[in-house]
Design an enzyme around this catalytic site. Structure first.
Site, PDB file in Angstrom:
ATOM      1  CE1 TYR A   1      -4.519   0.755   0.267  1.00  0.00           C
ATOM      2  CE2 TYR A   1      -3.611   2.673   1.386  1.00  0.00           C
ATOM      3  CZ  TYR A   1      -4.661   2.038   0.752  1.00  0.00           C
ATOM      4  OH  TYR A   1      -5.864   2.696   0.602  1.00  0.00           O
TER       5      TYR A   1
ATOM      6  CE  LYS B   1      -6.752   6.770  -0.477  1.00  0.00           C
ATOM      7  NZ  LYS B   1      -7.937   7.477  -0.942  1.00  0.00           N
TER       8      LYS B   1
HETATM    9  N1  LIG Z   1     -12.847   0.020   0.010  1.00  0.00           N
HETATM   10  C1  LIG Z   1     -12.056   0.183   1.065  1.00  0.00           C
HETATM   11  O1  LIG Z   1     -11.733  -0.779   1.795  1.00  0.00           O
HETATM   12  C2  LIG Z   1     -11.575   1.560   1.424  1.00  0.00           C
HETATM   13  C3  LIG Z   1     -10.946   1.729   2.658  1.00  0.00           C
HETATM   14  C4  LIG Z   1     -10.518   2.993   3.014  1.00  0.00           C
HETATM   15  C5  LIG Z   1     -10.672   4.052   2.150  1.00  0.00           C
HETATM   16  N2  LIG Z   1     -11.252   3.852   0.938  1.00  0.00           N
HETATM   17  C6  LIG Z   1     -11.343   4.988   0.033  1.00  0.00           C
HETATM   18  O2  LIG Z   1     -12.682   5.255  -0.300  1.00  0.00           O
HETATM   19  C7  LIG Z   1     -12.726   5.850  -1.594  1.00  0.00           C
HETATM   20  C8  LIG Z   1     -13.741   5.133  -2.462  1.00  0.00           C
HETATM   21  O3  LIG Z   1     -13.362   3.789  -2.523  1.00  0.00           O
HETATM   22  P1  LIG Z   1     -14.346   2.658  -3.064  1.00  0.00           P
HETATM   23  O4  LIG Z   1     -13.753   1.377  -2.567  1.00  0.00           O
HETATM   24  O5  LIG Z   1     -15.765   3.012  -2.735  1.00  0.00           O
HETATM   25  O6  LIG Z   1     -14.121   2.832  -4.634  1.00  0.00           O
HETATM   26  P2  LIG Z   1     -14.455   1.832  -5.806  1.00  0.00           P
HETATM   27  O7  LIG Z   1     -15.660   1.030  -5.476  1.00  0.00           O
HETATM   28  O8  LIG Z   1     -13.191   1.140  -6.152  1.00  0.00           O
HETATM   29  O9  LIG Z   1     -14.832   2.889  -6.962  1.00  0.00           O
HETATM   30  C9  LIG Z   1     -13.849   3.692  -7.510  1.00  0.00           C
HETATM   31  C10 LIG Z   1     -14.520   4.876  -8.163  1.00  0.00           C
HETATM   32  O10 LIG Z   1     -13.524   5.767  -8.640  1.00  0.00           O
HETATM   33  C11 LIG Z   1     -13.721   5.988 -10.032  1.00  0.00           C
HETATM   34  N3  LIG Z   1     -12.431   6.218 -10.660  1.00  0.00           N
HETATM   35  C12 LIG Z   1     -11.360   5.404 -10.685  1.00  0.00           C
HETATM   36  N4  LIG Z   1     -10.361   5.987 -11.374  1.00  0.00           N
HETATM   37  C13 LIG Z   1     -10.819   7.196 -11.778  1.00  0.00           C
HETATM   38  C14 LIG Z   1     -10.269   8.261 -12.552  1.00  0.00           C
HETATM   39  N5  LIG Z   1      -9.017   8.196 -13.029  1.00  0.00           N
HETATM   40  N6  LIG Z   1     -11.044   9.335 -12.801  1.00  0.00           N
HETATM   41  C15 LIG Z   1     -12.317   9.410 -12.331  1.00  0.00           C
HETATM   42  N7  LIG Z   1     -12.889   8.443 -11.587  1.00  0.00           N
HETATM   43  C16 LIG Z   1     -12.150   7.350 -11.334  1.00  0.00           C
HETATM   44  C17 LIG Z   1     -14.425   4.743 -10.537  1.00  0.00           C
HETATM   45  O11 LIG Z   1     -15.115   5.025 -11.768  1.00  0.00           O
HETATM   46  P3  LIG Z   1     -15.454   3.821 -12.820  1.00  0.00           P
HETATM   47  O12 LIG Z   1     -16.609   3.041 -12.210  1.00  0.00           O
HETATM   48  O13 LIG Z   1     -15.834   4.523 -14.074  1.00  0.00           O
HETATM   49  O14 LIG Z   1     -14.215   2.990 -12.947  1.00  0.00           O
HETATM   50  C18 LIG Z   1     -15.376   4.482  -9.362  1.00  0.00           C
HETATM   51  O15 LIG Z   1     -16.487   5.328  -9.415  1.00  0.00           O
HETATM   52  C19 LIG Z   1     -11.291   5.797  -2.128  1.00  0.00           C
HETATM   53  O16 LIG Z   1     -10.658   7.031  -1.926  1.00  0.00           O
HETATM   54  C20 LIG Z   1     -10.650   4.729  -1.287  1.00  0.00           C
HETATM   55  O17 LIG Z   1      -9.240   4.857  -1.177  1.00  0.00           O
HETATM   56  C21 LIG Z   1     -11.721   2.634   0.548  1.00  0.00           C
END
Ligand SMILES: NC(=O)c1ccc[n+]([C@@H]2O[C@H](COP(=O)([O-])OP(=O)(O)OC[C@H]3O[C@@H](n4cnc5c(N)ncnc54)[C@H](OP(=O)(O)O)[C@@H]3O)[C@@H](O)[C@H]2O)c1
Length: 271
Positions: free
Chosen positions: A151, A158
């Site tokens: 990571y 981040k």
């Molecule tokens: N999941 C976890 O365990 C976790 C933990 C801690 C923090 N977070 C944080 O929470 C946030 C959301 O995570 P998530 O897990 O909900 O995300 P996710 O389900 O992986 O979805 C990612 C989103 O970002 C968009 N995206 C990716 N690359 C992009 C780009 N270059 N330009 C514009 N949009 C882009 C994707 O669009 P498309 O659908 O078009 O690809 C999708 O809408 C992130 O910042 C992540 O680091 C997540």
């Protein structure tokens, strides 16, 4: 009765996961949500339908925010529909999951561009369009504070974004704009599934969950609720802060309660 204009909220990466849920919750408050996505137009349309079903409205805007041109394209898309912004949520994230020895120049540059630079460029453009104060929010993760396998590129970006968040809070505060972050632990989304099931050699998720005080991953709802709070009127005097949503992950250290035995273990787990 005086009608107030609906809030206009821009969320990057709102076609799935936490971004979509947050969009829907804001829709239920009557907000107009700009749903940014990179490639999944159908999923972005589903997010917009969910926002409308909840009572709000909005638009979808395709833009790859990893590039500076993409950030400009996002705000050009906003300008086509709205003459102001009330809140900006930097939620989209992406990076290569690799040990440091395998990180190439393009991994470092792309992680910075996607996860830190897009936040700064987006916040600049959002703040210019905020007419009567506003909210800026960065969605972070515990990799900004702690070191765990593969990571580094994302966690360091981040951490940088969280520090930018504090500088923004100081500089945008006099204009009535609050700037905060939500820092998540393990959140049940597509990307959590990818991390534990697709990164070769990754430790099993259960080995992590058993150590957490709350013993489970968060629901995407848990993150979206925290974000909704920081975007709300109720959080009007909170700025420059990180709200942690991690089930206790970052307060524990070895030796772990889950590794104790006998009466000591029974004191906590009741076995
Ligand atoms: N999941 C976890 O365990 C976790 C933990 C801690 C923090 N977070 C944080 O929470 C946030 C959301 O995570 P998530 O897990 O909900 O995300 P996710 O389900 O992986 O979805 C990612 C989103 O970002 C968009 N995206 C990716 N690359 C992009 C780009 N270059 N330009 C514009 N949009 C882009 C994707 O669009 P498309 O659908 O078009 O690809 C999708 O809408 C992130 O910042 C992540 O680091 C997540």
């Amino acid at each position: 009765m005086v009608e107030t204009a609906p809030r206009v909220v821009v969320i990057t990466g709102a076609s799935r996961g936490i971004g979509r849920l947050l969009a829907e919750k804001l829709g239920a408050e009557g907000a107009h949500v700009v749903i940014n996505y990179k490639k999944n137009a159908d999923l972005a349309d589903e997010s917009l339908a969910a926002v409308r079903a909840a009572g709000g409205d909005g638009v979808t805007v395709q833009a790859d925010i990893e590039t500076a041109e993409g950030v400009d394209a996002l705000f050009a898309g906003v300008d086509e529909h709205y003459d102001r912004i009330d809140a900006f949520v930097a939620n989209a994230a992406a990076a290569a999951f690799k040990p440091i020895k395998d990180l190439k120049l393009h991994h470092l540059d792309r992680s910075y561009a996607m996860n830190a630079r897009s936040f700064v460029l987006g916040a600049q453009r959002a703040a210019e369009r905020m007419k009567d104060g506003g909210r800026i929010l960065y969605i972070s993760s515990y990799g900004s504070l702690r070191a765990f396998p593969t990571y580094a590129a994302l966690g360091a970006a981040k951490a940088m974004a969280e520090q930018y968040m504090r500088y923004m809070a100081a500089e945008f505060g006099p204009r009535g704009i609050t700037v905060n972050a939500v820092n998540g632990g393990l959140i049940d989304t597509d990307s959590l599934d990818y991390f534990y099931n697709k990164v070769p050699g990754m430790a099993p998720m259960d080995s992590v969950l058993s150590k957490l005080p709350l013993q489970r991953p968060a629901k995407a709802d848990d993150m979206a609720d925290a974000a909704q709070f920081l975007l709300s009127e109720k959080a009007g005097y909170i700025t420059g802060q990180v709200l942690t949503v991690d089930g206790g992950l970052t307060i524990i250290a070895p030796p772990f309660w889950s590794d104790t035995t006998g009466e000591l273990r029974a004191a906590v787990f009741g076995e």
